[in-house]
Design a protein around this motif. Structure first.
Motif: not given
Ligand SMILES: C[S@@+](CC[C@H](N)C(=O)[O-])C[C@H]1O[C@@H](n2cnc3c(N)ncnc32)[C@H](O)[C@@H]1O
Ligand code: SF4
Length: 410
Positions: A226-238
């Motif tokens: 939480p509170n990270t850029m990836f949390h706000h716009s999640p990348p496509v993870l394996p």
């Protein structure tokens, strides 16, 4: 006349419980002690990172920060008077942003104030994007005897997606410079489960890391905090299955190359386990100085365990006067101690002895006997007369395993 006559059974029972609760712990010996020093600045914030790190704009207030670190430490010293310090970890953030002169002043000042073991492991975290030629040699002259280099990956595409400030060649150069500077003990941090990463790419990263011959490799699965850029716009993870395959196959590569798997994310050549982290996982004591740093100190006199943490924002930490760096403290209940011990020690591949539990948590083993039975029935651990060890199944469900100790305790 019996002094207890006149009390009801219920009152007597509650008096016994109060007396038992007042004598919270029974420490027969104090655990080993280490020191964590936090440097809270980075060139820029990575989109996955929830550590206490802040982008540095302009020159760092090195001198002022080191003076604050010493003031912070001096206030804490009475809590550890006379106890030897067995390791120091300078982490971040990006400590390698500090000049060698600043690190030299820091280590000199720590040596003056602490009873530092002459063989103490002293680690500095380094980002490959901040290491120009000759810098590692300068750090070595200050007394740093271990580096932890944040490579994350050796694939330029993945490094870019992670928002790193360096490319694959910089990471390779950093490991080679560590050897050239004479470090026989250094760690490479790698992450797996990266955005759009394949099993083959994760294995290639490990092969490259092994080829650089560090003494230690940490292999973390990328988590979205939480509170990270990836949390706000999640990348496509394996997918989960791919992540499991990455973990298993990379572990196999590491073990075949002589890196023993001693903690869930940590692999080391013989005798090169990270002493500082082992102390955390074995529920040792540590002081923490610097912005947001945490401490855990056991007291034989008080028979308790205290946690404390420092002001998190670098500006607030810098502005604090002596004795005012602490933001909060708490005294652990027996339940906290059990849970925190388990959260750490169950991560160790070799498990831990029941004696370690009674020594470090300061509690009798019967405190956890019910939870041990439940965890064993669920095949999450094995335990015999002396040792408790997480099973393969338990490693896959580590959060469920730790939760058993919370449920049974409460
Ligand atoms: C405290 S960080 C500092 C290292 C250094 N600043 C760097 O990034 O080069 C230590 C390590 O934690 C790992 N890490 C940080 N955030 C993570 C996340 N969200 N998921 C998994 N591992 C993470 C990275 O491998 C990183 O090198
Ligand atoms: S360099 Fe390290 S500490 Fe700094 S933001 Fe990136 S992962 Fe976090």
């Amino acid at each position: 006349m019996n002094i207890l006559s006149g009390f009801s059974d219920k009152e007597l029972q509650s008096a016994y419980i109060d007396a038992y609760n007042m004598k919270m712990f029974n420490f027969t010996a104090l655990p080993p002690l280490s020191l964590y020093v936090h440097i809270p600045w980075c060139v820029r914030k990575c989109p996955y990172c929830d550590f206490n790190s802040h982008s540095s704009d302009g020159e760092l207030p090195e001198k002022q920060y080191i003076a604050s670190l010493f003031a912070d430490l001096e206030h804490d010293l009475p809590d550890i008077w006379g106890r030897p310090v067995q390791s120091i970890f300078i982490g971040g953030g990006t400590p390698s942003l500090f000049s060698a002169e600043a690190i030299d002043e820091l280590i000199g000042g720590l040596r003056m104030r602490l009873n530092l073991d002459p063989m103490a492991e002293i680690t500095l975290e380094a980002n490959p994007g901040t290491i120009e030629t000759g810098r590692f040699a300068e750090f070595k002259n200050t007394g740093i005897n271990r580096l932890s280099i944040g490579c994350q990956s050796f694939n330029n595409e993945h490094l870019q997606k992670l928002g790193r400030i360096h490319n694959a060649q910089d990471a390779i150069n950093a490991a080679e410079s560590a050897h050239a500077a004479g470090f026989d003990n250094f760690n490479l941090d790698l992450m797996f489960g990266l955005p759009e990463q394949t099993l083959q790419a994760a294995m290639k990263d490990i092969e490259q890391a092994i080829a650089l011959s560090p003494s230690h490799i940490s292999h973390y699965q990328l988590t979205i905090e939480p509170n990270t850029m990836f949390h706000h716009s999640p990348p496509v993870l394996p997918k989960d299955e791919t992540n499991w395959a990455m973990q298993e196959q990379c572990e196999q590569l590491l073990v075949e190359a002589g890196y023993g798997h001693y903690e869930i994310s940590a692999h080391a050549k013989h005798g090169k386990q990270c002493q500082h982290n082992l102390n955390y996982w074995q529920f040792g004591d540590y002081l923490g100085i610097g912005a947001g740093a945490h401490a855990k100190i056991s007291s034989a006199a008080e028979q308790n365990i205290t946690r404390s943490w420092k002001h998190k924002h670098p500006d607030k930490f810098l502005a604090a006067s002596t004795g005012k760096h602490i933001s909060g403290t708490s005294i652990l209940s027996r339940q906290d101690a059990v849970f925190e011990f388990m959260m750490n020690a169950l991560r160790l591949k070799q498990g831990f002895t029941k004696t370690l539990f009674t020594e470090r948590a300061g509690l009798p083993i019967h405190q956890i006997s019910k939870a041990l039975d439940v965890a064993e029935q669920r095949q999450l651990i094995t335990h015999d007369i002396s040792r408790i060890q997480t099973t393969e199944h338990g490693w896959h469900f580590l959060n469920d395993l730790i939760a058993v100790f919370l449920e049974e305790e409460s």
